[in-house]
Design an enzyme around this catalytic site. Structure first.
Site, PDB file in Angstrom:
ATOM      1  N   HIS A 259       0.827  -1.214   0.000  1.00 19.81           N
ATOM      2  CA  HIS A 259       0.000   0.000   0.000  1.00 19.81           C
ATOM      3  C   HIS A 259       0.863   1.267   0.000  1.00 19.81           C
ATOM      4  O   HIS A 259       0.467   2.290   0.554  1.00 19.81           O
ATOM      5  CB  HIS A 259      -0.961   0.031   1.185  1.00 19.81           C
ATOM      6  CG  HIS A 259      -1.705  -1.252   1.383  1.00 19.81           C
ATOM      7  ND1 HIS A 259      -2.875  -1.547   0.720  1.00 19.81           N
ATOM      8  CD2 HIS A 259      -1.409  -2.340   2.131  1.00 19.81           C
ATOM      9  CE1 HIS A 259      -3.285  -2.757   1.072  1.00 19.81           C
ATOM     10  NE2 HIS A 259      -2.410  -3.266   1.917  1.00 19.81           N
TER      11      HIS A 259
ATOM     12  N   SER B 227      13.777  22.079 -15.844  1.00 19.40           N
ATOM     13  CA  SER B 227      12.550  22.828 -16.082  1.00 19.40           C
ATOM     14  C   SER B 227      12.910  24.169 -16.688  1.00 19.40           C
ATOM     15  O   SER B 227      13.950  24.746 -16.366  1.00 19.40           O
ATOM     16  CB  SER B 227      11.821  23.029 -14.750  1.00 19.40           C
ATOM     17  OG  SER B 227      10.964  24.156 -14.824  1.00 19.40           O
TER      18      SER B 227
ATOM     19  N   LYS C 194      15.045  22.252 -10.635  1.00 21.20           N
ATOM     20  CA  LYS C 194      14.490  20.948 -10.999  1.00 21.20           C
ATOM     21  C   LYS C 194      15.448  20.049 -11.772  1.00 21.20           C
ATOM     22  O   LYS C 194      16.206  20.496 -12.616  1.00 21.20           O
ATOM     23  CB  LYS C 194      13.234  21.141 -11.851  1.00 21.20           C
ATOM     24  CG  LYS C 194      12.123  21.871 -11.134  1.00 21.20           C
ATOM     25  CD  LYS C 194      11.392  20.968 -10.186  1.00 21.20           C
ATOM     26  CE  LYS C 194      10.356  20.189 -10.967  1.00 21.20           C
ATOM     27  NZ  LYS C 194       9.672  19.223 -10.142  1.00 21.20           N
TER      28      LYS C 194
ATOM     29  N   GLU D  62       9.592   8.541 -16.660  1.00 19.81           N
ATOM     30  CA  GLU D  62       8.203   8.966 -16.909  1.00 19.81           C
ATOM     31  C   GLU D  62       7.763   8.618 -18.327  1.00 19.81           C
ATOM     32  O   GLU D  62       6.632   8.194 -18.557  1.00 19.81           O
ATOM     33  CB  GLU D  62       8.056  10.473 -16.664  1.00 19.81           C
ATOM     34  CG  GLU D  62       8.044  10.850 -15.192  1.00 19.81           C
ATOM     35  CD  GLU D  62       8.167  12.341 -14.957  1.00 19.81           C
ATOM     36  OE1 GLU D  62       8.020  12.757 -13.803  1.00 19.81           O
ATOM     37  OE2 GLU D  62       8.415  13.110 -15.912  1.00 19.81           O
TER      38      GLU D  62
ATOM     39  N   TYR E 234      -8.647 -13.779 -46.200  1.00 14.60           N
ATOM     40  CA  TYR E 234      -7.999 -12.474 -46.151  1.00 14.60           C
ATOM     41  C   TYR E 234      -8.993 -11.335 -46.375  1.00 14.60           C
ATOM     42  O   TYR E 234      -9.856 -11.406 -47.245  1.00 14.60           O
ATOM     43  CB  TYR E 234      -6.891 -12.373 -47.206  1.00 14.60           C
ATOM     44  CG  TYR E 234      -6.251 -10.991 -47.221  1.00 14.60           C
ATOM     45  CD1 TYR E 234      -5.214 -10.690 -46.353  1.00 14.60           C
ATOM     46  CD2 TYR E 234      -6.733  -9.990 -48.058  1.00 14.60           C
ATOM     47  CE1 TYR E 234      -4.654  -9.424 -46.321  1.00 14.60           C
ATOM     48  CE2 TYR E 234      -6.181  -8.710 -48.041  1.00 14.60           C
ATOM     49  CZ  TYR E 234      -5.141  -8.437 -47.171  1.00 14.60           C
ATOM     50  OH  TYR E 234      -4.607  -7.176 -47.136  1.00 14.60           O
TER      51      TYR E 234
ATOM     52  N   LYS F 270      -0.002  -3.134 -39.691  1.00 14.93           N
ATOM     53  CA  LYS F 270       1.427  -2.830 -39.687  1.00 14.93           C
ATOM     54  C   LYS F 270       1.810  -1.729 -38.706  1.00 14.93           C
ATOM     55  O   LYS F 270       2.735  -1.913 -37.915  1.00 14.93           O
ATOM     56  CB  LYS F 270       1.913  -2.447 -41.080  1.00 14.93           C
ATOM     57  CG  LYS F 270       1.396  -3.333 -42.177  1.00 14.93           C
ATOM     58  CD  LYS F 270       2.334  -4.290 -42.736  1.00 14.93           C
ATOM     59  CE  LYS F 270       1.634  -5.244 -43.696  1.00 14.93           C
ATOM     60  NZ  LYS F 270       0.160  -5.262 -43.700  1.00 14.93           N
TER      61      LYS F 270
END
Ligand code: ARG
Length: 470
Positions: A170, A291, A297, A304, A331, A339
């Site tokens: 948790h 940033s 930063k 991410e 087909y 693709k």
């Protein structure tokens, strides 16, 4: 990827269609653009050429094609390959797809022999063959990348069998674990991904060639021979199925989705671990970005993005499932839409695996911060309960007693090992003065010494076993 060259312009380069015999009017300009796929499927050129060479050999072996024609075809296809790879080949959307672009050029180069190549073949078995060959190579590439990643994980784990951190449930401190154990959990996920990939490869590596449009061919070509020339393990058992089903591609996308989900979960952890609030791990500057407004930063953009790209991979799986679901045998042109999702899945997964391997080999863990966090959350509470059980207290009663000890420690703002012995005695007569031995992080991890457990000795065994398997 090889240089795909330029597509040219459909109007200017318009060539006679390869199926126009029964048509009296030209294709509508929009329809021509709508049905063309060469911008996407030209990426299959190498496999199309290999498949055509194998087919030409099979036709020649069956006496359908003269040896001279076969040689002309093979030479012509080799010339085309060189032109494509040199960026000199002119791709023409008016010729729809990779197959007809290459065949048309072949006929320009070698004349009638080129026109004989398509005997006993259809674009339906041709494209299924190309895609399977393409995917087999991508699977082998991904297998190699997964193996690299697994090696990096094992290397990092082997340096951290004694590094203690808080194991979470948790997202809250649960029990102490070793960092190596955590990394080896990632390793196990990757190892199952690789197993699934290898299993999927077996079903991909089956030759549709000879199925022709849907019912097979009237020419006595040896399907097993062309299959073995192309490195396929087997020939497809049913021509209708072979030209139409794309379950092999869907299965690959499912395998890729699971792998991407695993990477995404690890990256979620990395985002937490690299945040200044946790500071368990530092990523090198090369793997972070800043940033434009906040000078302080250093953002974990690479993890991410891996987390974010898993969305694309899962979306591609969904696209292929929906593409397939309404199709009657055999087909249908719908399949041309397979693709982009398939190519994107393989590309994205390769990139994400490379990025993850880069992160794992460059990340710098901070064992002191990890230990401090584990110290703060009563991570050894279960060990105290287990201690009481060993002294005859039923587990549920032990749980209750330890709960009281935790409340006491929380109230005083101290750790469990700082509760004085007299207080422990009031909580339970079963507690002896040896209790403090089980209240250390190192004691807690060392006590879980069994196959699959977090003890340094157990994890070292797991690492050894992994090394042998790699
Ligand atoms: N380009 C098609 C595909 O990717 C193959 C051509 C089959 N076309 C046809 N009309 N049967 O699936």
């Amino acid at each position: 990827m090889a240089n795909d060259g330029d597509t040219g312009n459909s109007e200017e380069n318009a060539k006679p269609s390869m199926w126009g015999g029964r048509f009296s009017a030209p294709t509508d300009e929009f329809v021509a653009r709508f049905t063309a796929s060469v911008d996407v499927d030209r990426r299959l050129y190498l496999y199309d050429i290999r498949g055509s060479i194998a087919h030409a050999n099979a036709l020649a072996a069956a006496g359908v094609l003269s040896p001279a024609d076969r040689d002309a075809i093979v030479d012509g296809l080799c010339t085309i390959r060189t032109a494509i790879e040199g960026g000199e080949f002119v791709w023409d959307p008016a010729l729809e797809d990779v197959h007809m672009n290459i065949e048309a050029r072949l006929t320009e180069l070698v004349g009638d022999a080129g026109k004989r190549l398509h005997t006993g073949r259809s674009r339906n078995d041709q494209v299924a063959t190309d895609v399977r060959l393409w995917l087999r190579d991508r699977i082998d590439e991904i297998d190699g990348r997964l193996t690299d990643l697994m090696r990096c994980l094992v290397d990092l784990a082997s340096r951290h069998t004694e590094t203690v951190m808080a194991g979470l449930t948790h997202l809250q401190t649960a029990q102490p674990v070793t960092f190596a154990h955590h990394l080896m959990a990632w390793y196990e996920m990757a190892s199952r991904d690789r197993e699934r990939l290898r299993d999927c490869r077996g079903r991909v590596n089956v030759s549709p060639l000879g199925s022709a449009a849907l019912a097979g061919t009237t020419f006595p070509i040896d399907r097993a021979a062309s299959a073995s020339e192309l490195g396929f393990d087997a020939v497809s058992a049913n021509s209708l199925d072979a030209v139409s089903d794309r379950d092999f591609a869907i299965e690959f996308c499912a395998v890729a989705s699971l792998a991407a989900v695993h990477l995404s979960r690890w990256c979620e952890e990395l985002v937490l671990w690299t945040s200044p609030q946790w500071a368990f791990v530092t990523l090198p500057d090369a793997y972070c970005t800043g940033s434009s407004i906040m000078p302080q930063k250093k953002n974990p953009d690479v993890p991410e993005l891996i987390r974010g790209k898993s969305g694309r991979v899962i979306g591609n799986l969904n696209a292929l499932l929906v593409l397939m679901k309404g199709q009657p045998l055999a087909y249908n042109r719908d399949n041309q839409e397979d693709k982009s999702p398939l190519f994107d899945t393989a590309d994205t997964l390769c990139d994400c695996l490379d990025a993850m391997t880069g992160i794992v080999s460059a990340m710098v863990p901070d064992p002191v911060a990890m230990r401090a966090a584990a110290d703060a959350g009563f991570a050894v509470a279960t060990d105290l309960a287990d201690y009481l059980v060993r002294r005859g207290v039923p587990f549920r009663d032990a749980h209750e007693i330890v709960g009281k000890a935790v409340a006491l420690a929380a109230e005083r703002g101290i750790a469990l090992d700082a509760i004085p012995y007299e207080d422990y005695r009031t909580l339970s007569a079963a507690i002896g003065d040896d209790v403090y031995e089980v209240l250390t992080l190192d004691g807690a991890v060392a006590a879980r010494d069994h196959a699959g457990g977090t003890a340094p000795t157990a994890v070292r065994d797991a690492i050894e076993a992994a090394r042998r398997r790699l």
